[in-house]
Design a protein around this motif. Sequence first.
Motif, PDB file in Angstrom:
ATOM      1  N   ARG A   1     -11.842  23.762  15.477  1.00  0.00           N
ATOM      2  CA  ARG A   1     -11.138  22.481  16.071  1.00  0.00           C
ATOM      3  C   ARG A   1      -9.684  22.631  15.480  1.00  0.00           C
ATOM      4  O   ARG A   1      -9.437  23.436  14.831  1.00  0.00           O
ATOM      5  N   PRO A   2      -8.994  22.152  16.390  1.00  0.00           N
ATOM      6  CA  PRO A   2      -7.412  22.072  15.952  1.00  0.00           C
ATOM      7  C   PRO A   2      -7.198  21.531  14.450  1.00  0.00           C
ATOM      8  O   PRO A   2      -7.942  20.584  14.100  1.00  0.00           O
ATOM      9  N   ALA A   3      -6.280  22.061  13.634  1.00  0.00           N
ATOM     10  CA  ALA A   3      -5.791  21.856  12.508  1.00  0.00           C
ATOM     11  C   ALA A   3      -5.152  20.423  12.512  1.00  0.00           C
ATOM     12  O   ALA A   3      -4.587  19.824  13.493  1.00  0.00           O
ATOM     13  N   PRO A   4      -5.111  19.594  11.421  1.00  0.00           N
ATOM     14  CA  PRO A   4      -4.622  18.578  11.267  1.00  0.00           C
ATOM     15  C   PRO A   4      -3.037  18.501  11.049  1.00  0.00           C
ATOM     16  O   PRO A   4      -2.307  17.469  11.101  1.00  0.00           O
ATOM     17  N   ALA A   5      -2.503  19.640  10.859  1.00  0.00           N
ATOM     18  CA  ALA A   5      -0.981  19.878  10.508  1.00  0.00           C
ATOM     19  C   ALA A   5      -0.489  21.039  11.461  1.00  0.00           C
ATOM     20  O   ALA A   5      -1.432  22.108  11.634  1.00  0.00           O
TER      21      ALA A   5
ATOM     22  N   PRO B   1       0.977  -1.337  -0.108  1.00  0.00           N
ATOM     23  CA  PRO B   1       0.047  -0.053   0.006  1.00  0.00           C
ATOM     24  C   PRO B   1       0.764   1.198   0.034  1.00  0.00           C
ATOM     25  O   PRO B   1       1.963   1.381   0.279  1.00  0.00           O
ATOM     26  N   ALA B   2       0.362   2.344  -0.701  1.00  0.00           N
ATOM     27  CA  ALA B   2       1.081   3.733  -0.860  1.00  0.00           C
ATOM     28  C   ALA B   2       1.354   4.148   0.538  1.00  0.00           C
ATOM     29  O   ALA B   2       0.214   4.069   1.442  1.00  0.00           O
ATOM     30  N   ALA B   3       2.342   4.786   1.018  1.00  0.00           N
ATOM     31  CA  ALA B   3       2.334   5.364   2.086  1.00  0.00           C
ATOM     32  C   ALA B   3       1.434   6.695   2.389  1.00  0.00           C
ATOM     33  O   ALA B   3       1.250   7.275   1.316  1.00  0.00           O
ATOM     34  N   PRO B   4       0.747   6.730   3.438  1.00  0.00           N
ATOM     35  CA  PRO B   4      -0.003   7.831   3.583  1.00  0.00           C
ATOM     36  C   PRO B   4       0.779   9.235   3.538  1.00  0.00           C
ATOM     37  O   PRO B   4       1.899   9.319   4.032  1.00  0.00           O
ATOM     38  N   LEU B   5       0.176  10.385   2.925  1.00  0.00           N
ATOM     39  CA  LEU B   5       0.747  11.746   3.040  1.00  0.00           C
ATOM     40  C   LEU B   5       0.562  12.087   4.504  1.00  0.00           C
ATOM     41  O   LEU B   5      -0.244  12.063   5.027  1.00  0.00           O
ATOM     42  N   SER B   6       1.715  12.908   4.870  1.00  0.00           N
ATOM     43  CA  SER B   6       1.872  13.451   6.089  1.00  0.00           C
ATOM     44  C   SER B   6       0.906  14.750   5.988  1.00  0.00           C
ATOM     45  O   SER B   6       0.742  15.132   4.809  1.00  0.00           O
ATOM     46  N   PRO B   7      -0.032  14.938   6.909  1.00  0.00           N
ATOM     47  CA  PRO B   7      -0.861  16.313   7.046  1.00  0.00           C
ATOM     48  C   PRO B   7      -0.072  17.505   6.529  1.00  0.00           C
ATOM     49  O   PRO B   7       1.080  17.838   6.843  1.00  0.00           O
ATOM     50  N   ASP B   8      -0.660  18.292   5.726  1.00  0.00           N
ATOM     51  CA  ASP B   8      -0.264  19.523   5.068  1.00  0.00           C
ATOM     52  C   ASP B   8      -0.768  20.705   5.557  1.00  0.00           C
ATOM     53  O   ASP B   8      -2.002  20.650   6.145  1.00  0.00           O
ATOM     54  N   TRP B   9      -0.216  21.915   5.567  1.00  0.00           N
ATOM     55  CA  TRP B   9      -0.713  23.059   6.296  1.00  0.00           C
ATOM     56  C   TRP B   9      -1.543  23.771   5.182  1.00  0.00           C
ATOM     57  O   TRP B   9      -2.217  24.832   5.544  1.00  0.00           O
TER      58      TRP B   9
ATOM     59  N   PRO C   1      -7.479  17.475   2.388  1.00  0.00           N
ATOM     60  CA  PRO C   1      -7.178  16.085   1.115  1.00  0.00           C
ATOM     61  C   PRO C   1      -5.802  16.004   1.148  1.00  0.00           C
ATOM     62  O   PRO C   1      -5.430  14.884   0.817  1.00  0.00           O
ATOM     63  N   ARG C   2      -4.811  16.916   1.398  1.00  0.00           N
ATOM     64  CA  ARG C   2      -3.402  16.585   1.500  1.00  0.00           C
ATOM     65  C   ARG C   2      -2.834  16.193   2.715  1.00  0.00           C
ATOM     66  O   ARG C   2      -2.216  16.457   3.650  1.00  0.00           O
ATOM     67  N   GLY C   3      -3.447  14.904   2.856  1.00  0.00           N
ATOM     68  CA  GLY C   3      -2.779  14.160   4.044  1.00  0.00           C
ATOM     69  C   GLY C   3      -3.608  14.119   5.435  1.00  0.00           C
ATOM     70  O   GLY C   3      -3.288  13.573   6.445  1.00  0.00           O
ATOM     71  N   GLY C   4      -4.594  14.695   5.264  1.00  0.00           N
ATOM     72  CA  GLY C   4      -5.742  14.898   6.628  1.00  0.00           C
ATOM     73  C   GLY C   4      -6.452  13.922   6.619  1.00  0.00           C
ATOM     74  O   GLY C   4      -7.419  14.037   7.752  1.00  0.00           O
ATOM     75  N   GLY C   5      -6.503  12.669   5.966  1.00  0.00           N
ATOM     76  CA  GLY C   5      -7.420  12.047   6.180  1.00  0.00           C
ATOM     77  C   GLY C   5      -8.956  12.400   6.169  1.00  0.00           C
ATOM     78  O   GLY C   5      -9.464  13.097   5.238  1.00  0.00           O
ATOM     79  N   THR C   6      -9.719  12.241   7.126  1.00  0.00           N
ATOM     80  CA  THR C   6     -11.214  12.400   7.159  1.00  0.00           C
ATOM     81  C   THR C   6     -11.346  13.590   7.731  1.00  0.00           C
ATOM     82  O   THR C   6     -12.381  14.079   8.366  1.00  0.00           O
ATOM     83  N   TRP C   7     -10.317  14.431   8.279  1.00  0.00           N
ATOM     84  CA  TRP C   7     -10.613  15.816   8.995  1.00  0.00           C
ATOM     85  C   TRP C   7     -11.322  16.574   8.445  1.00  0.00           C
ATOM     86  O   TRP C   7     -11.545  16.885   7.215  1.00  0.00           O
TER      87      TRP C   7
END
Length: 321
Positions: A101-105, A5-13, A68-74
């Motif tokens: 709510r707090p940001a994902p990155a 499986p592809a490595a998930p993206l790290s959450p982006d700002w 969508p840039r690594g934040g999953g379902t946030w």
Amino acid sequence: MPVPPAAPLSPDWQLRVRTLDGGTAGAGVLVSPRHLLTCAHVVCAALGVFWEEEATPRPEEPVLLDAPRGGGTWQARATVLEDGWFVDRSPWDAAVLLLDRPAPAAPPEIRRCGPVDRPGRTVSMVGFTHDTAPAGVWSRATLVGQGGGRRFEYVQLDLESSTAARVVYGFSGSGVREDPGGALIGIVCQADHDETGLGVRGWMIPVEAVPDVWGRRAAPLSGASRRDPGPRAVHGLAVAVARTSTIAEPEARRAFYALLDARFRQRLNADAAPLFFADRLVRLALEHEQLEEVLETLEMLEEGSLSMRRVREAAEVLWGQ
């Protein structure tokens, strides 16, 4: 052999701003753990409101964000701050929003764009132009100079090649990232189109053109400013800190005190008068080179208050000495 499986993206700002029907209105960039910078016209597009420079009142309804840039379902909602709407003054097409709510990155490193006087200075951008590419498409550009309609504080971006992703709908509010390093220096706000309707150049709002955004995440402008700030500026910052409700109210001050580094708690009296507490706090933060961290903790509790923005203004004066 099975494909790993592809490595998930790290959450982006960089976050995406959604329309009421689930489409894309544009992008926005974190400038603090709870604040987003985007374009005013992106906010209006998200809410289905007609945007007219110098005339559109501040929307009070929240907009929907996702990552969508690594934040999953946030997902989150964000509302324009009372003093974060600039359609009737410089920088015009800009808005600062408070997340619910707090940001994902973590927010990015932020740098002043500064004068555009160095030939060949390159930047990168990622725009949310297609639902089939939710993480965005990249484009590279060269900074050219000040301009953009009648707004001389904007900076022109020329695409580096005819094959680059064009600056079109979905790039508005996107972060302009300095090459190399990727620090945030501005957001895309306008595009100029050729006969095919594709954006061949665009304009950005530099971060330093947006009041308080630079101050909210400001690093010191020089080592000397950090080592030896003037006493008047230190006092001014202490007064501004003392006037926040977090420091002025005893119970809130004790809650803030509990969040501080142990080195600070050992040398602070949580029950001291607000100004004495704030003065000691500022001096300790400068001594340990932790002022930005302390202000971010205070800002988390203040949640976009006007008094916190006065603290950021006072901090910017201190660093600019």
